[in-house]
Motif scaffolding. Structure first.
Motif, PDB file in Angstrom:
ATOM      1  N   SER A 220       0.821  -1.214   0.000  1.00  0.00           N
ATOM      2  CA  SER A 220       0.000   0.000   0.000  1.00  0.00           C
ATOM      3  C   SER A 220       0.851   1.258   0.000  1.00  0.00           C
ATOM      4  CB  SER A 220      -0.925   0.017   1.221  1.00  0.00           C
ATOM      5  OG  SER A 220      -1.838  -1.038   1.159  1.00  0.00           O
ATOM      6  N   CYS A 221       1.938   1.231   0.762  1.00  0.00           N
ATOM      7  CA  CYS A 221       2.830   2.387   0.778  1.00  0.00           C
ATOM      8  C   CYS A 221       3.468   2.586  -0.594  1.00  0.00           C
ATOM      9  CB  CYS A 221       3.897   2.214   1.852  1.00  0.00           C
ATOM     10  SG  CYS A 221       4.955   3.667   2.042  1.00  0.00           S
ATOM     11  N   ILE A 222       3.901   1.501  -1.207  1.00  0.00           N
ATOM     12  CA  ILE A 222       4.467   1.591  -2.558  1.00  0.00           C
ATOM     13  C   ILE A 222       3.449   2.187  -3.518  1.00  0.00           C
ATOM     14  CG2 ILE A 222       5.248   0.212  -4.528  1.00  0.00           C
ATOM     15  CD1 ILE A 222       6.496  -1.732  -2.454  1.00  0.00           C
ATOM     16  N   THR A 223       2.212   1.721  -3.440  1.00  0.00           N
ATOM     17  CA  THR A 223       1.145   2.217  -4.307  1.00  0.00           C
ATOM     18  C   THR A 223       0.919   3.704  -4.110  1.00  0.00           C
ATOM     19  OG1 THR A 223       0.077   0.036  -4.247  1.00  0.00           O
ATOM     20  CG2 THR A 223      -1.282   1.896  -4.952  1.00  0.00           C
ATOM     21  N   ALA A 224       0.889   4.132  -2.852  1.00  0.00           N
ATOM     22  CA  ALA A 224       0.686   5.553  -2.554  1.00  0.00           C
ATOM     23  C   ALA A 224       1.799   6.408  -3.137  1.00  0.00           C
ATOM     24  CB  ALA A 224       0.591   5.759  -1.045  1.00  0.00           C
ATOM     25  N   GLU A 225       3.034   5.949  -2.993  1.00  0.00           N
ATOM     26  CA  GLU A 225       4.162   6.731  -3.511  1.00  0.00           C
ATOM     27  C   GLU A 225       4.131   6.801  -5.035  1.00  0.00           C
ATOM     28  OE1 GLU A 225       5.773   8.491  -1.410  1.00  0.00           O
ATOM     29  OE2 GLU A 225       4.763   7.449   0.241  1.00  0.00           O
ATOM     30  N   LEU A 226       3.753   5.717  -5.690  1.00  0.00           N
ATOM     31  CA  LEU A 226       3.630   5.726  -7.152  1.00  0.00           C
ATOM     32  C   LEU A 226       2.553   6.715  -7.593  1.00  0.00           C
ATOM     33  CD1 LEU A 226       3.924   1.905  -7.929  1.00  0.00           C
ATOM     34  CD2 LEU A 226       5.672   3.669  -8.312  1.00  0.00           C
ATOM     35  N   ALA A 227       1.467   6.786  -6.829  1.00  0.00           N
ATOM     36  CA  ALA A 227       0.384   7.714  -7.174  1.00  0.00           C
ATOM     37  C   ALA A 227       0.837   9.161  -7.073  1.00  0.00           C
ATOM     38  CB  ALA A 227      -0.823   7.487  -6.263  1.00  0.00           C
ATOM     39  N   LYS A 228       1.808   9.418  -6.201  1.00  0.00           N
ATOM     40  CA  LYS A 228       2.332  10.778  -6.048  1.00  0.00           C
ATOM     41  C   LYS A 228       3.437  11.085  -7.053  1.00  0.00           C
ATOM     42  CE  LYS A 228       3.072  10.212  -1.597  1.00  0.00           C
ATOM     43  NZ  LYS A 228       3.443  10.481  -0.176  1.00  0.00           N
ATOM     44  N   GLY A 229       3.780  10.107  -7.879  1.00  0.00           N
ATOM     45  CA  GLY A 229       4.756  10.357  -8.929  1.00  0.00           C
ATOM     46  C   GLY A 229       6.152   9.830  -8.679  1.00  0.00           C
ATOM     47  N   ALA A 230       6.357   9.075  -7.605  1.00  0.00           N
ATOM     48  CA  ALA A 230       7.683   8.527  -7.329  1.00  0.00           C
ATOM     49  C   ALA A 230       8.053   7.476  -8.367  1.00  0.00           C
ATOM     50  CB  ALA A 230       7.719   7.909  -5.931  1.00  0.00           C
ATOM     51  N   ASP A 231       9.343   7.309  -8.616  1.00  0.00           N
ATOM     52  CA  ASP A 231       9.781   6.206  -9.472  1.00  0.00           C
ATOM     53  C   ASP A 231       9.734   4.914  -8.654  1.00  0.00           C
ATOM     54  OD1 ASP A 231      12.548   5.639  -8.233  1.00  0.00           O
ATOM     55  OD2 ASP A 231      12.718   7.758  -8.734  1.00  0.00           O
ATOM     56  N   PHE A 232       9.896   3.784  -9.329  1.00  0.00           N
ATOM     57  CA  PHE A 232       9.699   2.495  -8.660  1.00  0.00           C
ATOM     58  C   PHE A 232      10.720   2.264  -7.548  1.00  0.00           C
ATOM     59  CE2 PHE A 232       7.502   1.792 -12.711  1.00  0.00           C
ATOM     60  CZ  PHE A 232       6.273   1.354 -12.226  1.00  0.00           C
ATOM     61  N   GLU A 233      11.983   2.604  -7.777  1.00  0.00           N
ATOM     62  CA  GLU A 233      12.980   2.391  -6.737  1.00  0.00           C
ATOM     63  C   GLU A 233      12.663   3.228  -5.500  1.00  0.00           C
ATOM     64  OE1 GLU A 233      17.769   2.870  -5.789  1.00  0.00           O
ATOM     65  OE2 GLU A 233      17.061   2.985  -7.867  1.00  0.00           O
ATOM     66  N   THR A 234      12.337   4.491  -5.698  1.00  0.00           N
ATOM     67  CA  THR A 234      12.028   5.365  -4.561  1.00  0.00           C
ATOM     68  C   THR A 234      10.811   4.857  -3.806  1.00  0.00           C
ATOM     69  OG1 THR A 234      12.951   7.285  -5.706  1.00  0.00           O
ATOM     70  CG2 THR A 234      11.435   7.719  -3.888  1.00  0.00           C
TER      71      THR A 234
END
Length: 271
Positions: A220-234
């Motif tokens: 879920s945290c990974i999903t949230a960060e992707l939604a905010k525009g983070a790259d996959f590693e970040t």
């Protein structure tokens, strides 16, 4: 500015005990400053002691949930969790192909912390053949990776080989969680990115039974960060940090495998 705020979607089962499943997903995403929606695939009767019962929802209602969200929201990233059985895996796959909900994180949930099966045996092949190839990020633990690949994983080298095998199945980025590894002082996860880069994420192993919902929280945290525009590693690195804090700063709830402290990471003002 309507729909410009980052929005996410969790596709999973509930946890009446509040520590895992959709409940953990919503709490995590809220803490990561995104607005989360949900498609409920199954409902469980569950607490920290185990899963007492569950029922998957009818296909019509699942399809209507997807259609309802697509008609109103601008979802930028989504994830899957508990999907119950082969029929429901196929339903979810069909809807993910129908609607664009951004990058997909697949948490191939199979067994609850207390040992209850959350995915029918005959659905594992369906996950492998139909869902994994859609995954932008795949986050299995070691037993799940063994089921998906058919490999035995009991060393760092075997973790790396399993991640390669999972990527060859179609998953773009693989985060293989090493929490089940018999290492007394650290928990190490292996990450294989779509561009071929790889690295290990290591954190001190915390002696606690309060780890209910760890996989849900991480994905879920990974999903949230992707939604905010983070790259996959970040996004993956932030997910690891978030889960580590949520386990380290425990809360005393329930008599069994207790839940994580979903607000721990932000208590120090870290965003």
């Amino acid at each position: 500015m309507t729909n410009e705020f980052p929005q996410t979607l969790t596709i999973a089962g509930t946890d009446s005990g509040g520590g895992a499943g959709v409940m953990a997903d919503l709490k995590t995403m809220q803490e990561r400053n995104v607005f989360s929606t949900a498609v409920i695939v199954a409902v469980t009767a569950q607490n920290t002691l185990g899963v007492q019962d569950f029922m998957a929802l009818p296909a019509k209602l699942i399809n209507e949930q997807f259609a309802s969200l697509a008609a109103d929201f601008k979802i930028r990233a989504c994830k899957t969790g508990m999907l119950a059985d082969a029929e429901h895996v196929r339903l979810v796959v069909a809807n993910l192909k129908k609607y664009d909900f951004g990058p997909l994180t697949v948490d191939p949930v199979m067994i609850a912390k207390g040992g209850a099966a959350l995915l029918a045996n005959d659905a594992v092949e369906t996950v492998k053949q139909e869902l994994v190839p859609l995954a932008d990020v795949l986050t299995p633990n070691l037993p799940e990776a063994e089921r998906l690949t058919g490999l035995t994983i009991d060393s760092a080298e075997q973790m790396e080989a399993a991640a390669v095998a999972l990527q060859q199945m179609g998953a773009k980025n693989v985060l293989l969680k090493g929490g089940h590894e018999a290492t007394p002082d650290k928990a190490s996860d292996f990450v294989l990115l779509a561009d071929g880069r790889s690295f290990w994420l290591t954190a001190p192993r915390i002696d606690t039974v309060r780890t209910h919902g760890t996989g849900d929280t991480l994905s879920s945290c990974i999903t949230a960060e992707l939604a905010k525009g983070a790259d996959f590693e970040t996004a993956i690195r932030l997910g690891k940090d978030y889960v580590t804090a949520a386990i380290a700063h425990t809360i005393e709830v329930g008599h069994g495998h207790g839940p994580l402290n979903h607000w721990a990471y932000n208590q120090g003002g870290v965003l």
